[in-house]
Design a protein around this motif. Structure first.
Motif, PDB file in Angstrom:
ATOM      1  N   ALA A 120       0.721  -0.906  -0.141  1.00 45.70           N
ATOM      2  CA  ALA A 120      -0.045  -0.075  -0.139  1.00 45.70           C
ATOM      3  C   ALA A 120       0.798   1.213  -0.451  1.00 45.70           C
ATOM      4  O   ALA A 120       0.401   2.096  -0.144  1.00 45.70           O
ATOM      5  CB  ALA A 120      -1.351   0.126   1.177  1.00 45.70           C
ATOM      6  N   THR A 158      -2.594  -0.717  -5.540  1.00 40.88           N
ATOM      7  CA  THR A 158      -3.889  -0.002  -4.700  1.00 40.88           C
ATOM      8  C   THR A 158      -4.846   0.855  -5.529  1.00 40.88           C
ATOM      9  O   THR A 158      -4.010   1.910  -6.277  1.00 40.88           O
ATOM     10  CB  THR A 158      -3.850   0.382  -3.469  1.00 40.88           C
ATOM     11  OG1 THR A 158      -2.965   1.778  -3.336  1.00 40.88           O
ATOM     12  CG2 THR A 158      -2.652  -0.194  -2.144  1.00 40.88           C
ATOM     13  N   LEU A 191      -5.744  -4.390  -7.027  1.00 40.21           N
ATOM     14  CA  LEU A 191      -6.858  -4.004  -5.901  1.00 40.21           C
ATOM     15  C   LEU A 191      -7.279  -2.218  -6.198  1.00 40.21           C
ATOM     16  O   LEU A 191      -7.755  -1.458  -5.344  1.00 40.21           O
ATOM     17  CB  LEU A 191      -5.817  -3.320  -4.789  1.00 40.21           C
ATOM     18  CG  LEU A 191      -4.557  -4.607  -4.509  1.00 40.21           C
ATOM     19  CD1 LEU A 191      -3.995  -4.134  -2.981  1.00 40.21           C
ATOM     20  CD2 LEU A 191      -5.204  -5.752  -3.895  1.00 40.21           C
TER      21      LEU A 191
END
Length: 415
Positions: free
Chosen positions: A206, A235, A255
């Motif tokens: 992340a 992400t 993601l």
């Protein structure tokens, strides 16, 4: 003048949902000269009777690492340069044999390999190179392990290690310099790390990576050279940030969410999913020396991969074909077709490796379709890929002929 005449092909145009039967295609001096549903003739041309076999455009893989000769990239930079370069030669030849006539290298390949292919010294796909991928300290392109002493990176603008597929640069001035150096050394586009990654030791998935000011500077430098930036990013937040700052293609993007996928579609950004690499890393990574921390991070992105395809399709984001395999796992390059077919139609999957990939490369009309004036990159396939994508799997067993730039590189068909 060199000419090849294909007779009685079942022509696959990725923009059409059915094959066109009984087509003749004339190739002259490396380009497609004529296509006709009536018999063509040309004195002196090499004639290849296809007897109804499929003739389709050469495949394009938008995310490869031809210089990644082993899974453990942390130690690859310490290998002898000549060893890495020689190991890359059969990797490229195998890609071409699988039907990939064009690839975009996402970090590692330089102008030397590109030139060697163009002049015929070695066999391989047409290369679009990024030079060294540019990473922040501690980012996805920083292979150094955690320690109480941070050793210098072996690659900089004035020295060379063939095994280092990335380089580290921090701060606006330094990233501008790094981009300019990569362009000076022949890069076609720039690759950056815009989030954390899997096969790297110290960056959480992340993590954002670069600051907005650094990304903006990189994008500005690429635009000044009339090209673009591709960004490793996982992400939704990191993807939104990169796209808002002008990044053109998002690599991986597992993601994602609907909101950010909608922003990508509005801005015309592409995504290049690479689902096969997570299967390879999960099943083979540890045995080939991938660090335990990296193995543990794989599951997070692997499970989200197929769902991300559903989101991109629903939101209208164009998806290019990518594999991102390392070392011995590169043999699995064509398995990406099988994985994507769980969510997408066969035509959509083929478009990702032909027409959409050509758009990413800004080679519309030149690559990805068999049309007059295009570069003569073509495959003969035993079977109909629209009905059975496994025609394109494996190591090219059902691809008896591979042509690139009008030159036949592999031919199992009888005269």
């Amino acid at each position: 003048m060199t000419a090849v005449l294909f007779k009685n092909a079942a022509l696959l145009d990725p923009l059409e949902s059915e094959l066109q039967e009984g087509v003749d295609v004339l190739v002259e001096d490396g380009r497609i000269k004529e296509i006709s549903d009536r018999p063509l003739q040309m004195a002196g041309a090499q004639t290849i009777a296809l007897a109804g076999r499929t003739l389709m455009p050469g495949l394009i893989d938008l995310h490869v690492h031809v210089m990644a000769t082993q899974l453990n990239l942390s130690s690859q930079g310490m290998l002898p340069d000549a060893l890495v370069m020689m190991r890359a030669v059969p990797i490229m030849a195998a890609m071409l044999r699988r039907g990939f006539t064009t690839v975009r290298d996402a970090g590692g390949a330089g102008v030397g390999l590109k030139t060697a292919i163009e002049e015929g010294t070695v066999q391989g796909p047409r290369l679009f190179i990024s030079g060294r991928a540019i990473s922040q300290t501690g980012g996805h392109g920083d292979p150094r392990p955690r320690s109480d002493h941070l050793r210098p990176m072996s690659f900089c603008g004035c020295c060379f290690r063939a095994g280092d597929i990335g380089r580290v640069a921090d701060g606006v001035d330094n990233v501008r310099l790094a981009v300019r150096q990569e362009f000076q050394m022949g890069a076609d586009q720039i690759k950056i790390m815009a989030s954390g990654g899997v096969a790297s030791p110290t960056d959480p998935i992340a993590a954002y990576g670069y600051s907005e000011e650094e990304i903006r500077a990189i994008v500005e430098e690429a635009a000044a050279r009339q090209t673009y930036v591709m960004a490793h990013s996982y992400t939704a937040d990191a993807i939104e940030r990169a796209v808002r700052l002008g990044v053109r293609t998002i690599e991986h993007g597992n993601l994602i969410d609907d909101r950010v996928a909608g922003i990508m579609a509005e801005r015309g950004a592409f995504v290049v999913p690479t689902l096969v690499t997570y299967e390879a890393l999960a099943s083979e990574g540890a045995s080939y020396g991938l660090p335990p921390d990296s193995v543990a991070k794989i599951e997070t992105v692997r499970k989200a991969g197929l769902h991300s395809l559903e989101i991109y399709k629903r939101c209208g984001v164009k998806m290019g074909y990518g594999s991102d395999l390392l070392g011995p796992s590169q043999r699995l390059q064509s398995d990406e077709f099988r994985i994507r077919a769980q969510v997408l139609s066969a035509q959509e999957v083929i478009q990702s490796a032909t027409t959409i990939a050509a758009q990413v490369l800004r080679m519309e009309g030149q690559l990805g379709r068999i049309v007059p004036g295009a570069l003569a990159d073509m495959l003969v396939v035993d079977g109909n890929p629209y009905r059975d994508l496994s025609c394109l799997s494996g190591q090219g067993e059902r691809i008896p002929l591979v042509m690139k730039d009008g030159r036949i590189h592999h031919n199992e068909l009888a005269d």
